[in-house]
Enzyme design. Structure first.
Site, short mmCIF file in Angstrom:
data_model
loop_
_atom_site.label_atom_id
_atom_site.label_comp_id
_atom_site.label_asym_id
_atom_site.label_seq_id
_atom_site.Cartn_x
_atom_site.Cartn_y
_atom_site.Cartn_z
N HIS A 88 0.81 -1.23 0.00
CA HIS A 88 0.00 0.00 0.00
C HIS A 88 0.84 1.28 0.00
O HIS A 88 0.55 2.24 0.71
CB HIS A 88 -0.95 0.00 1.18
CG HIS A 88 -2.05 -1.01 1.08
ND1 HIS A 88 -2.56 -1.45 -0.12
CD2 HIS A 88 -2.76 -1.67 2.05
CE1 HIS A 88 -3.53 -2.32 0.10
NE2 HIS A 88 -3.66 -2.49 1.40
N HIS A 98 -9.78 2.19 1.12
CA HIS A 98 -9.67 1.00 1.98
C HIS A 98 -10.73 1.01 3.08
O HIS A 98 -10.41 0.74 4.26
CB HIS A 98 -8.26 0.92 2.57
CG HIS A 98 -7.80 -0.48 2.86
ND1 HIS A 98 -8.43 -1.31 3.77
CD2 HIS A 98 -6.76 -1.20 2.35
CE1 HIS A 98 -7.77 -2.46 3.82
NE2 HIS A 98 -6.77 -2.43 2.97
N GLU A 100 -11.74 -3.43 -2.37
CA GLU A 100 -10.77 -2.45 -2.85
C GLU A 100 -10.65 -2.53 -4.37
O GLU A 100 -9.99 -3.41 -4.90
CB GLU A 100 -9.42 -2.69 -2.20
CG GLU A 100 -9.45 -2.77 -0.68
CD GLU A 100 -8.22 -3.45 -0.13
OE1 GLU A 100 -7.09 -3.11 -0.54
OE2 GLU A 100 -8.37 -4.35 0.72
#
Length: 348
Positions: free
Chosen positions: A111, A185, A311
């Protein structure tokens, strides 16, 4: 459109930068009645949706303060970048040059790295037009940020329309070739509390990406047919240890290859429903993949399997996989992506 956009102080980031909480209220109807967005991490801090009896409930998991979010390692509600999901061995090559990134999950960059977009304070401006209202968040990620090349200018728009559709639109430009993969998220719980194993989830995908022990794709997509990854029922079925790929994670944390690939306009790709409350959420997106994560390792104050993440994104490790849809962005190009969450209810 009779929608109220307000902002209020919400503490400060660890470096002392003031943080704001923007609230957008829609005029009513079957969809979301209110969302709240923090400038810290671009976090979706609230999303209030009526159940079948009209009772409002907050359907995203949240934390009470900026300090709590600064200590959070689960990306709770945050905007994720510069690269959502995982890049193997914390490196990739682009145009013959290797770029090394900070590893924050074993040898993997997850991420965007330890100081990704979820740790930044975004500039914000509200808007209210005839069709929708919301807040525009802007961030400049400088050349070399978390090891990624190029100055990247990012704009993310959160909006609510008159039907309570939550829209998230992404835009990015660069002055040097780079890679970009952005997502949101949020941890969804349509019951507004408790476990989500009774939620029903269907995903419009014939294939998924099998992964190794480090959650890095093994290679080509595999068919979902005949496996627990053929999502189309209660999540409790997917949470059972009935398949090696699920048993390793004690839940789902996999990218699904959506039918139709990347599109220019959002199309429906997933449907999440809570039979108890009657709340239903459809996910629409332009993206080619969706990472389904059943909060397998979520810690206090919430706990494992108390939410599901949907996501929308490109594929994990795509910078190292030329066979996957490209995530390369070059000067003069514009990265665009759009995702919508459409809410309603179902009868008993």
């Amino acid at each position: 459109m009779s929608t109220t956009v307000t902002r209020r102080p919400f503490g400060a980031a660890p470096d002392g930068t003031p943080v704001e909480r923007w609230t957008i209220e829609s005029p009513g109807g079957p969809g979301a009645s209110e969302i709240a967005v923090l400038t810290y991490g671009g976090i979706l801090h609230a999303c209030r949706v009526p159940d079948r009896d009209g009772v409002l409930g907050d359907v995203v998991l949240a934390l009470p303060s900026v300090d709590a979010y600064a200590a959070d390692e689960a990306y709770l509600g945050a905007l994720v970048g510069r690269y959502a999901n995982r890049i193997a061995h914390a490196r990739f090559s682009l145009d013959g040059t290797e770029f090394r990134l900070p590893a924050n999950e074993g040898t993997t960059t997850l991420h965007g790295g330890p100081d990704g977009f979820h740790r930044r304070v975004w500039a914000a401006a509200g808007f209210d037009d005839a069709d929708r209202a919301g807040v525009v968040l802007r961030l400049r990620s400088p050349d070399g940020d978390m090891g990624f090349p190029g100055d990247l200018d990012v704009e993310v728009t959160y909006s609510l329309d008159r039907n309570g559709v939550l829209g998230i639109a992404y835009r990015a430009t660069t002055d040097r070739p780079t890679v970009v993969n952005l997502t949101q998220h949020a941890y969804w719980n349509l019951a507004a509390g408790g476990p989500v194993d009774g939620h029903e989830l269907a995903v419009d995908a014939d294939a998924y990406l099998p992964v190794d022990a480090a959650a890095i794709p093994l290679g080509a997509p595999a068919p979902t047919a005949g496996t627990p990854f053929a999502l189309g029922g209660k999540l409790v079925d997917a949470l059972r240890d009935t398949h090696p790929g699920i048993a390793a994670a004690r839940g789902v944390d996999h990218c699904f290859v959506l039918r139709g690939g990347r599109t220019t306009r959002p199309r429906p790709v997933a449907r999440l429903a809570d039979p108890g409350s009657g709340r239903v959420m459809e996910t629409w997106t332009t993206e080619p993949g969706i990472q389904v994560y059943t909060a397998n390792h979520l810690g206090p104050p919430h706990g494992p399997h108390t939410a599901v993440c949907l996501e929308t994104q490109h594929f994990p490790d795509a910078p190292n996989r030329p066979e996957y849809p490209s995530t390369v962005l070059r000067p003069g190009e514009v990265f665009r992506s759009a995702t919508e969450y459409r809410f309603g209810t179902a009868a008993r």
